[in-house]
Design an enzyme around this catalytic site. Structure first.
Site, PDB file in Angstrom:
ATOM      1  N   GLY A  50       0.752  -1.053  -0.020  1.00  0.00           N
ATOM      2  CA  GLY A  50       0.086   0.023   0.011  1.00  0.00           C
ATOM      3  C   GLY A  50       0.822   1.206   0.019  1.00  0.00           C
ATOM      4  O   GLY A  50       1.462   1.610  -1.113  1.00  0.00           O
ATOM      5  N   SER A 117       6.653  -4.461  -1.727  1.00  0.00           N
ATOM      6  CA  SER A 117       6.260  -3.075  -2.056  1.00  0.00           C
ATOM      7  C   SER A 117       6.292  -1.991  -0.857  1.00  0.00           C
ATOM      8  O   SER A 117       7.587  -1.960  -0.262  1.00  0.00           O
ATOM      9  CB  SER A 117       4.852  -2.976  -2.639  1.00  0.00           C
ATOM     10  OG  SER A 117       4.498  -1.965  -3.430  1.00  0.00           O
ATOM     11  N   TRP A 118       5.144  -1.445  -0.391  1.00  0.00           N
ATOM     12  CA  TRP A 118       5.303  -0.568   0.637  1.00  0.00           C
ATOM     13  C   TRP A 118       5.852  -1.358   1.892  1.00  0.00           C
ATOM     14  O   TRP A 118       6.424  -0.919   2.818  1.00  0.00           O
ATOM     15  CB  TRP A 118       4.052   0.208   1.076  1.00  0.00           C
ATOM     16  CG  TRP A 118       3.906   0.546   2.356  1.00  0.00           C
ATOM     17  CD1 TRP A 118       3.120  -0.003   3.434  1.00  0.00           C
ATOM     18  CD2 TRP A 118       4.541   1.569   3.173  1.00  0.00           C
ATOM     19  NE1 TRP A 118       3.362   0.711   4.577  1.00  0.00           N
ATOM     20  CE2 TRP A 118       4.193   1.602   4.515  1.00  0.00           C
ATOM     21  CE3 TRP A 118       5.455   2.474   2.705  1.00  0.00           C
ATOM     22  CZ2 TRP A 118       4.733   2.448   5.380  1.00  0.00           C
ATOM     23  CZ3 TRP A 118       5.978   3.479   3.710  1.00  0.00           C
ATOM     24  CH2 TRP A 118       5.518   3.624   5.149  1.00  0.00           C
ATOM     25  N   ASP A 272       8.965  -4.168 -13.401  1.00  0.00           N
ATOM     26  CA  ASP A 272       8.002  -3.803 -12.361  1.00  0.00           C
ATOM     27  C   ASP A 272       7.971  -2.228 -12.767  1.00  0.00           C
ATOM     28  O   ASP A 272       8.980  -1.583 -12.774  1.00  0.00           O
ATOM     29  CB  ASP A 272       8.706  -3.767 -10.914  1.00  0.00           C
ATOM     30  CG  ASP A 272       8.014  -3.462  -9.838  1.00  0.00           C
ATOM     31  OD1 ASP A 272       6.929  -2.557 -10.075  1.00  0.00           O
ATOM     32  OD2 ASP A 272       8.123  -3.911  -8.647  1.00  0.00           O
ATOM     33  N   HIS A 300       5.353  -6.332 -10.847  1.00  0.00           N
ATOM     34  CA  HIS A 300       5.203  -5.937  -9.462  1.00  0.00           C
ATOM     35  C   HIS A 300       4.851  -6.922  -8.458  1.00  0.00           C
ATOM     36  O   HIS A 300       5.063  -7.143  -7.260  1.00  0.00           O
ATOM     37  CB  HIS A 300       4.709  -4.674  -9.289  1.00  0.00           C
ATOM     38  CG  HIS A 300       4.925  -3.646  -7.656  1.00  0.00           C
ATOM     39  ND1 HIS A 300       6.234  -3.556  -7.403  1.00  0.00           N
ATOM     40  CD2 HIS A 300       4.035  -3.755  -6.809  1.00  0.00           C
ATOM     41  CE1 HIS A 300       5.701  -2.925  -6.191  1.00  0.00           C
ATOM     42  NE2 HIS A 300       4.518  -3.131  -5.771  1.00  0.00           N
TER      43      HIS A 300
END
Length: 323
Positions: A50, A117-118, A272, A300
């Site tokens: 996120g 990711s985050w 990505d 990604h």
């Protein structure tokens, strides 16, 4: 079937938590948590992306349930945590504190930290703050919150690869405000007009949902276009990004020396678009002792075949390491 597909590792079978609950972390926030796998297994924690996405049942399947005791939780304001989509007392450092609170609650000395990711950003922030509490780090789709990374996705960069999708992202924003799209979206995502906020949220969320995989995924786009999901992820992501993820620029890479003794794996899709491989390579140079795995034929998303394969290999490899 391609022989390579047969050899690729798959996720472990679906499992249910053996314990779950809500934890009051202060400032009006309660976070959802769950424990999965073997209660006597190697401790691990999963950090979702996120910011604002939340955990799913498939995230439990990244670990061997016979060898791991896995904690998953929904970060502030998202998933099953409350209040939904709240921006108050919601920063990187609040969540780092939440992770440490969870560690102490469940009496874990050291644990493996997996984030994508985050979640990779958060894993690095936590590990750099509490390196003595991290036994191993597995990071996927690397994002460090630098201004250049934000501009790539939300101003000029990814737009060159997805010009059709980019027009939909631009649509809620008047021409005169398009020079700073993160700020323009912030104005709308925090609007008291619910329809204005929701229209902006859908456009923001769909831009990510339709660029996250190498190949289009209709179900993922439908999730990102749903009102509840879109509002949480768009509001929280934009809140973090307008505040530069609450870092000084390049802070995560600058402080990589703090994790030099932690065994790790960096897993990155070559194609990505959301978090381009340049950032993963920069982290690799700053943390050369970690294994660097650049996955051809992947974007990604954590569940793209090559990414999933390398993630399962990494959790298996570390499963029997001493904590």
């Amino acid at each position: 079937m391609d022989r390579r597909e047969i050899l690729l590792r798959k996720a472990y079978p679906p499992i249910e938590p053996y314990n779950s609950g809500m934890l009051d972390v202060g400032n009006g926030h309660e976070i959802y948590w769950e424990l999965c796998g073997n209660p006597a297994g190697k401790p691990a924690i999963f950090l979702h992306g996120g910011p604002g996405a939340g955990c799913t049942e498939d995230h439990r399947r990244l670990f061997d349930p016979d060898r791991y005791r896995v904690l998953l939780f929904d970060q502030r304001g998202c998933g099953r945590s409350t209040p939904r989509a709240s921006l108050e007392s919601n920063t990187t450092w609040h969540i780092v504190d939440d992770i440490e609170t969870l560690r102490m609650k469940f009496e874990v000395d050291r644990w493996l930290v997996l984030g994508g990711s985050w979640g990779s950003t958060l894993a690095l922030a936590y590990a750099q703050t509490y390196p003595e509490r991290v036994s191993e780090l597995i990071l996927r789709g690397i994002f460090t919150g630098r201004r250049s990374e934000l501009l790539w996705l939300y101003q000029d960069g990814a737009s060159w690869l997805f010009p059709d999708k980019w027009q939909d992202f631009l649509a809620p924003i008047p021409e005169e405000e398009r020079g700073d799209l993160i700020t323009a979206y912030h104005k709308r995502l925090t609007s008291a007009d619910e329809e204005v906020a929701l229209t902006a949220a859908r456009a923001w969320s769909l831009w990510e949902g339709e660029t996250v995989r190498l190949m289009p995924d209709k179900k993922l786009s439908e999730l990102h276009g749903s009102d509840e999901f879109a509002l949480a992820i768009a509001r929280i992501e934009n809140h973090y990004f307008i505040n530069k993820c609450f870092f000084k620029d390049a802070q995560i890479l600058r402080d990589a020396y703090r994790i030099k003794s932690i065994p790790g794996a960096i897993i990155q899709g070559r194609y990505d678009v959301v978090t381009p491989a340049r950032t993963a390579f920069d982290l690799h140079r700053a943390w050369p002792d970690a294994e660097f795995l650049l996955v051809d034929g992947a974007g990604h998303a954590y569940n793209e075949p090559g990414i999933l394969h390398q993630t399962i290999l990494a959790t298996d490899r570390f499963a029997d390491e001493s904590t």
